[in-house]
Design an enzyme around this catalytic site. Sequence first.
Site, PDB file in Angstrom:
ATOM      1  N   LEU A   1      45.997  36.841  44.066  1.00  0.00           N
ATOM      2  CA  LEU A   1      45.621  36.479  42.698  1.00  0.00           C
ATOM      3  C   LEU A   1      44.154  36.091  42.536  1.00  0.00           C
ATOM      4  CD1 LEU A   1      48.842  34.586  41.574  1.00  0.00           C
ATOM      5  CD2 LEU A   1      48.241  37.012  41.342  1.00  0.00           C
TER       6      LEU A   1
ATOM      7  N   LEU B   1      40.059  37.207  42.649  1.00  0.00           N
ATOM      8  CA  LEU B   1      39.179  38.369  42.642  1.00  0.00           C
ATOM      9  C   LEU B   1      38.467  38.424  43.987  1.00  0.00           C
ATOM     10  CD1 LEU B   1      38.204  40.563  40.625  1.00  0.00           C
ATOM     11  CD2 LEU B   1      36.256  39.089  40.114  1.00  0.00           C
ATOM     12  N   ILE B   2      38.378  39.614  44.563  1.00  0.00           N
ATOM     13  CA  ILE B   2      37.730  39.746  45.871  1.00  0.00           C
ATOM     14  C   ILE B   2      36.209  39.701  45.642  1.00  0.00           C
ATOM     15  CG2 ILE B   2      37.451  41.267  47.877  1.00  0.00           C
ATOM     16  CD1 ILE B   2      40.279  40.177  47.584  1.00  0.00           C
TER      17      ILE B   2
ATOM     18  N   ASN C   1      45.058  48.104  46.464  1.00  0.00           N
ATOM     19  CA  ASN C   1      45.832  47.080  45.738  1.00  0.00           C
ATOM     20  C   ASN C   1      47.100  47.726  45.204  1.00  0.00           C
ATOM     21  OD1 ASN C   1      46.315  44.583  44.256  1.00  0.00           O
ATOM     22  ND2 ASN C   1      45.670  45.682  42.401  1.00  0.00           N
TER      23      ASN C   1
ATOM     24  N   HIS D   1      49.871  47.402  42.140  1.00  0.00           N
ATOM     25  CA  HIS D   1      50.042  46.783  40.821  1.00  0.00           C
ATOM     26  C   HIS D   1      51.382  47.233  40.241  1.00  0.00           C
ATOM     27  CE1 HIS D   1      48.802  44.825  37.152  1.00  0.00           C
ATOM     28  NE2 HIS D   1      49.269  45.859  36.487  1.00  0.00           N
TER      29      HIS D   1
ATOM     30  N   GLU E   1      58.002  49.360  44.631  1.00  0.00           N
ATOM     31  CA  GLU E   1      56.790  48.902  45.328  1.00  0.00           C
ATOM     32  C   GLU E   1      56.997  48.933  46.835  1.00  0.00           C
ATOM     33  OE1 GLU E   1      54.701  45.383  43.919  1.00  0.00           O
ATOM     34  OE2 GLU E   1      55.959  45.357  42.149  1.00  0.00           O
TER      35      GLU E   1
HETATM   36  C1  GRF Z   1      54.002  42.515  43.249  1.00  0.00           C
HETATM   37  O1  GRF Z   1      54.654  42.816  42.052  1.00  0.00           O
HETATM   38  C2  GRF Z   1      52.687  43.227  43.313  1.00  0.00           C
HETATM   39  O2  GRF Z   1      52.700  44.476  42.727  1.00  0.00           O
HETATM   40  C3  GRF Z   1      51.806  42.324  42.530  1.00  0.00           C
HETATM   41  O3  GRF Z   1      52.235  41.027  42.880  1.00  0.00           O
HETATM   42  C4  GRF Z   1      53.585  41.056  43.279  1.00  0.00           C
HETATM   43  C5  GRF Z   1      53.680  40.465  44.644  1.00  0.00           C
HETATM   44  O4  GRF Z   1      54.991  40.332  45.065  1.00  0.00           O
HETATM   45  N1  GRF Z   1      50.419  42.635  42.728  1.00  0.00           N
HETATM   46  P1  GRF Z   1      55.276  39.944  46.574  1.00  0.00           P
HETATM   47  O5  GRF Z   1      54.527  38.667  46.863  1.00  0.00           O
HETATM   48  O6  GRF Z   1      54.839  41.076  47.429  1.00  0.00           O
HETATM   49  O7  GRF Z   1      56.766  39.725  46.637  1.00  0.00           O
END
Ligand code: GRF
Length: 244
Positions: free
Chosen positions: A94, A96-97, A111, A113, A183
Amino acid sequence: MRVIVFASGGGSNFQALLDRFADGQDGVQVAGLVASRETAGAIRRAERAGVPWVVASTAEVSGAEREGAAREGAFLLHALERLEADLIVLAGYLRLIPSEVVRGWWGHIINIHPALLPAFGGRGMYGSRVHEAVVDAGVRVTGVTVHFVDEAYDRGPIIAQWPVPVLDGDTAADVAARVLEIEHELLPRVVGALARGIVTLGEDGRVRWSRPWIDGDRFRVRRAPDRAELGSPPRAGNHHTTGG
Ligand code: GRF
């Protein structure tokens, strides 16, 4: 390829990578975790897997914005060198890099998303907020995006996307769960493909796949629906001229 994962939350994507590459498939080793805070659940997963972790302490960078960012950047650059990183994966990170890290690692930071960028992304669009915005907008399709990272939130060349339907009556939590499952499938695929050189980032900033990234024909429309199936389009002013 030594992969360092950055995470702020529970780390289920980090876990998906640990699981997929536990035996070093595709030459990938999940070799470290950078957490943005000590409370990140991902740290416990790292400990269980015997993977080294560090916390990019926010206390250390809470001074003047610019100076703080520089210190955070130096800290991260040092940590990445120590961990002998080849690829950085942001998975729910969370912060910014810092730009010196992005510049130094251009083409080696990705990344994930939980939406189809460039929709539902950008500053403040994380976690449940993404899925709430998706439900509020009434879109019928959302999905997952994996992209290379540049200096802005959720921007940078897109590597892969996978659509996920939004169904009638879905809550944000329903969408989140459906998206998260994808994901966990897409992120390891992309990491494996990067390790095998199947996907590359050209000097023109374009991503190229030397073979299709998705199996089968899930994206193919089998045939176009014919006129009869579509019905005739409603005529403008229909309600008024017919009087209902
Ligand atoms: C995921 O939904 C990812 O896409 C987003 O943050 C969430 C992280 O979930 N960037 P986790 O910590 O991997 O369970």
